[in-house]
Write a protein that holds these residues in place. Structure first.
Motif, short mmCIF file in Angstrom:
data_model
loop_
_atom_site.label_atom_id
_atom_site.label_comp_id
_atom_site.label_asym_id
_atom_site.label_seq_id
_atom_site.Cartn_x
_atom_site.Cartn_y
_atom_site.Cartn_z
N GLU A 1 0.82 -1.21 0.00
CA GLU A 1 0.00 0.00 0.00
C GLU A 1 0.86 1.26 0.00
OE1 GLU A 1 -3.03 0.00 2.98
OE2 GLU A 1 -3.89 -1.90 2.33
N GLN A 2 2.13 1.11 -0.36
CA GLN A 2 3.03 2.26 -0.42
C GLN A 2 2.69 3.16 -1.60
OE1 GLN A 2 7.05 1.34 -1.61
NE2 GLN A 2 7.91 2.91 -0.28
N TYR A 3 2.42 2.56 -2.74
CA TYR A 3 2.17 3.34 -3.96
C TYR A 3 0.94 4.22 -3.85
CZ TYR A 3 5.57 0.49 -6.61
OH TYR A 3 6.69 -0.13 -7.09
N GLU A 4 -0.09 3.73 -3.19
CA GLU A 4 -1.37 4.45 -3.13
C GLU A 4 -1.23 5.85 -2.53
OE1 GLU A 4 -2.41 0.30 -3.90
OE2 GLU A 4 -0.98 1.30 -2.59
N LYS A 5 -0.19 6.06 -1.72
CA LYS A 5 0.02 7.38 -1.09
C LYS A 5 0.36 8.46 -2.10
CE LYS A 5 2.11 5.22 3.02
NZ LYS A 5 3.37 5.13 3.82
N TYR A 6 0.83 8.03 -3.28
CA TYR A 6 1.39 8.99 -4.23
C TYR A 6 0.55 9.14 -5.51
CZ TYR A 6 5.24 7.93 -1.13
OH TYR A 6 6.01 7.73 0.00
N VAL A 7 -0.60 8.46 -5.57
CA VAL A 7 -1.42 8.51 -6.78
C VAL A 7 -2.83 8.99 -6.41
CG1 VAL A 7 -2.25 7.23 -8.79
CG2 VAL A 7 -0.10 6.55 -7.67
N PRO A 8 -3.14 10.25 -6.63
CA PRO A 8 -4.46 10.78 -6.25
C PRO A 8 -5.55 10.46 -7.26
CG PRO A 8 -3.07 12.55 -7.08
CD PRO A 8 -2.23 11.31 -7.08
N MET A 9 -5.74 9.17 -7.48
CA MET A 9 -6.85 8.69 -8.31
C MET A 9 -7.27 7.33 -7.79
SD MET A 9 -5.02 7.53 -11.92
CE MET A 9 -4.62 9.16 -12.48
N ASP A 10 -8.42 6.87 -8.21
CA ASP A 10 -9.02 5.66 -7.65
C ASP A 10 -8.54 4.42 -8.41
OD1 ASP A 10 -10.58 4.00 -6.11
OD2 ASP A 10 -12.42 4.38 -7.24
N ILE A 11 -7.26 4.08 -8.24
CA ILE A 11 -6.72 2.85 -8.83
C ILE A 11 -5.80 2.17 -7.81
CG2 ILE A 11 -6.79 3.82 -11.18
CD1 ILE A 11 -3.73 4.03 -11.02
N LEU A 12 -5.44 0.93 -8.10
CA LEU A 12 -4.51 0.17 -7.27
C LEU A 12 -3.24 -0.06 -8.09
CD1 LEU A 12 -7.04 -2.45 -5.84
CD2 LEU A 12 -6.11 -0.45 -4.64
N PRO A 13 -2.23 0.79 -7.95
CA PRO A 13 -1.06 0.74 -8.83
C PRO A 13 -0.31 -0.59 -8.82
CG PRO A 13 -1.10 2.80 -7.60
CD PRO A 13 -2.15 1.93 -7.02
N VAL A 14 -0.09 -1.17 -7.64
CA VAL A 14 0.68 -2.42 -7.57
C VAL A 14 -0.06 -3.54 -8.29
CG1 VAL A 14 1.64 -4.18 -6.05
CG2 VAL A 14 1.85 -1.78 -5.44
N HIS A 15 -1.35 -3.64 -8.07
CA HIS A 15 -2.14 -4.68 -8.72
C HIS A 15 -2.15 -4.48 -10.24
CE1 HIS A 15 -3.51 -4.83 -4.54
NE2 HIS A 15 -3.88 -6.09 -4.77
N LEU A 16 -2.22 -3.22 -10.67
CA LEU A 16 -2.18 -2.92 -12.10
C LEU A 16 -0.86 -3.37 -12.71
CD1 LEU A 16 -3.09 -1.60 -14.75
CD2 LEU A 16 -2.34 0.61 -13.81
N LEU A 17 0.24 -3.05 -12.05
CA LEU A 17 1.56 -3.43 -12.58
C LEU A 17 1.74 -4.94 -12.60
CD1 LEU A 17 3.65 -0.66 -10.79
CD2 LEU A 17 3.13 -0.78 -13.23
N LYS A 18 1.21 -5.62 -11.61
CA LYS A 18 1.31 -7.08 -11.60
C LYS A 18 0.47 -7.69 -12.72
CE LYS A 18 2.91 -7.98 -6.95
NZ LYS A 18 2.87 -8.92 -5.83
N ALA A 19 -0.66 -7.05 -13.03
CA ALA A 19 -1.47 -7.52 -14.16
C ALA A 19 -0.70 -7.34 -15.47
CB ALA A 19 -2.78 -6.75 -14.21
N VAL A 20 0.09 -6.25 -15.57
CA VAL A 20 0.92 -6.03 -16.75
C VAL A 20 1.98 -7.12 -16.84
CG1 VAL A 20 2.61 -4.50 -17.84
CG2 VAL A 20 0.55 -3.53 -16.80
N LEU A 21 2.60 -7.43 -15.73
CA LEU A 21 3.70 -8.41 -15.72
C LEU A 21 3.24 -9.80 -16.14
CD1 LEU A 21 5.54 -7.30 -12.44
CD2 LEU A 21 6.38 -7.08 -14.78
N VAL A 22 1.98 -10.13 -15.85
CA VAL A 22 1.46 -11.45 -16.26
C VAL A 22 0.65 -11.36 -17.55
CG1 VAL A 22 1.47 -12.34 -13.92
CG2 VAL A 22 -0.61 -11.27 -14.82
N ASN A 23 0.62 -10.16 -18.15
CA ASN A 23 -0.02 -9.95 -19.45
C ASN A 23 -1.52 -10.28 -19.42
OD1 ASN A 23 0.47 -8.96 -22.05
ND2 ASN A 23 0.49 -11.02 -22.93
N ASP A 24 -2.18 -9.86 -18.33
CA ASP A 24 -3.61 -10.11 -18.17
C ASP A 24 -4.37 -8.86 -18.62
OD1 ASP A 24 -6.24 -10.50 -17.28
OD2 ASP A 24 -5.60 -11.68 -15.55
#
Length: 448
Positions: free
Chosen positions: A379-402
């Motif tokens: 939950e470190q990333y969420e402190k720096y992104v003022p929008m309603d997304i989950l950055p770590v989960h998004l990046l992991k989805a990219v890494l597995v090409n989902d």
């Protein structure tokens, strides 16, 4: 007066060496260059050969898949060289300047009195279309699309960023002309993101949205997300402040004028200030004899320290950049290392005693202080992104090409600059921006 949108998430990194509000006009450089590598996803096709004589506004290359999108010479002169890389990839087209070469003439007209097609044709032929980007994906907009709206951020909250109130001083009428031209390209509204005390609040034919908060409040993607978030199927166009000026000048004079103001800033600059030059100017023309003498390596960045590109004195200014930052490289031995209590260090996590001095400006370097580690959900990333997304989960989805997960987790809303703070603060040293662009490229390839 618009309602103020206050953003709490984010982080201001206070670096030494902000540009003083002093403008120096530089002579036209001996050479300038356009770099196809500045445009993600572009496949360039050359319109000229080496030794060709060109006027300012003549086409140098075009997009293979959208031939109507041309990239034109910022100055007149001779094509000095076409430099290539691996597999003959075009890296840059270098022009030897000659002021007597002249400029290509276009139609001089009030865009408010022109049709959408007339405005679009003028911008396309002059080579100014590449300044218009689309969201999702942050790539050059397609002339065949119709945007729901157009967004312009008039302030930048990145470290050492230029002050656009100063940069556009005395040029608001030309900016208004540019806005009027852009308004013809959408059935929606031109949205202007401003901060308190902005000189842009009086611009007409726009919807003004006022923002307050730490970086990345000045990012146009953050402003879109906090006014009208992008959903699947939506198309929004964006353009930078100085690029609106280029369009305004085109319609006011009938000529392309790529004169641009660049902030030279950073702790390694003797006297940080603003310089007037031209698009694609050599980095050397901006920094020669302007850096402090040092017995350590200095890093030159075209752009800001979070999203910019590392360059050297033999390269040229980035196409979209209005800032050159110079900081220490940080490749020398650091006494005590992690054991240093850190009175002179800045930390996003407040791990150093420098946190006791919140107004202090820091001389920071580019040292990563460690290598890549396990990528965990903190939950470190969420402190720096003022929008309603989950950055770590998004990046992991990219890494597995989902692709389905990428869509659900907000890939349409972000580009690299929106998650740049996550990369800066990441304890795992993850290359966030690189991963995100790979995900965006996948989306373009699979879904268009």
């Amino acid at each position: 007066m618009s309602e103020v949108i206050r953003l709490k998430k984010g982080l201001n990194i206070k670096l030494k060496g902000s540009a003083e509000k002093v403008l120096e006009k530089l002579p036209i450089p001996a050479t300038v260059a356009l770099k196809p590598t500045d445009f993600p996803g572009l496949t360039p096709k050359l319109s000229v050969k080496a030794e060709a004589e060109v006027k300012a506004g003549d086409a140098l290359f075009y997009d293979k898949y959208h031939p109507e999108i041309v990239f034109t010479a910022p100055v007149g002169g001779k094509v000095l060289s076409i430099n290539r890389g691996e597999r003959r990839k075009v890296l840059e087209i270098v022009i030897e300047t000659n002021e007597s070469a002249g400029k290509l003439q276009f139609k001089k007209a009030d865009p408010a009195g022109l049709s959408e097609d007339e405005v679009k044709e003028q911008i396309l032929k002059s080579g100014l279309w590449p300044f218009i980007k689309r969201r999702p994906y942050g790539v050059i907009a397609s002339p065949t699309e119709k945007p729901g709206s157009i967004y312009i951020s008039t302030f930048d909250t990145a470290p050492l960023a230029p002050d656009y109130n100063f940069v556009l001083e005395g040029q608001m009428d030309t900016f208004q002309t540019g806005v009027n031209a852009l308004a013809r390209l959408t059935d929606g509204k031109v949205n202007l993101g401003v901060n308190s005390g902005s000189a842009f609040s009086g611009i007409k034919n726009v919807v003004v949205n006022t923002f307050e908060g730490p970086h990345p409040a000045g990012n146009v993607g953050i402003q879109i997300a906090n006014t009208k978030p992008i959903n699947k199927g939506d198309v929004v166009w964006t353009i930078n402040v100085q690029d609106v000026l280029f369009i305004g000048r085109l319609f006011e004079t009938g000529e392309v004028d790529f004169t641009k103001t660049i902030a030279l800033a950073g702790s390694e600059v003797k006297a940080p200030k603003y310089y007037q030059t031209v698009l694609g100017a050599p980095i050397a023309s901006l920094i020669n004899n302007k850096l402090v003498e040092a017995d350590y390596t200095q890093r030159i960045i075209s752009g800001n320290v979070l999203t910019g590109t590392k360059v050297n004195t033999n390269t040229f200014l980035g196409y979209y950049d209005s800032l050159v930052s110079v900081i220490p490289e940080g490749d020398e031995y650091e006494f005590m290392g992690w054991a240093d209590p850190g009175f002179g260090k800045f930390s996003a996590s407040k791990a150093f005693l420098g946190k006791l001095f919140p107004k202090k400006e820091y001389k920071l370097n580019a040292n990563l202080h460690g290598g890549e580690r396990a990528f965990v959900v903190t939950e470190q990333y969420e402190k720096y992104v003022p929008m309603d997304i989950l950055p770590v989960h998004l990046l992991k989805a990219v890494l597995v090409n989902d692709i389905d997960k990428m869509e659900q987790l907000g890939i349409y809303e972000v580009i690299e600059e929106d998650l740049a703070l996550c990369e800066y603060a990441c304890t795992s040293k993850i290359e966030v921006q690189k991963i995100l662009r790979e995900g965006i490229n996948t989306m373009i390839k699979e879904l268009g």
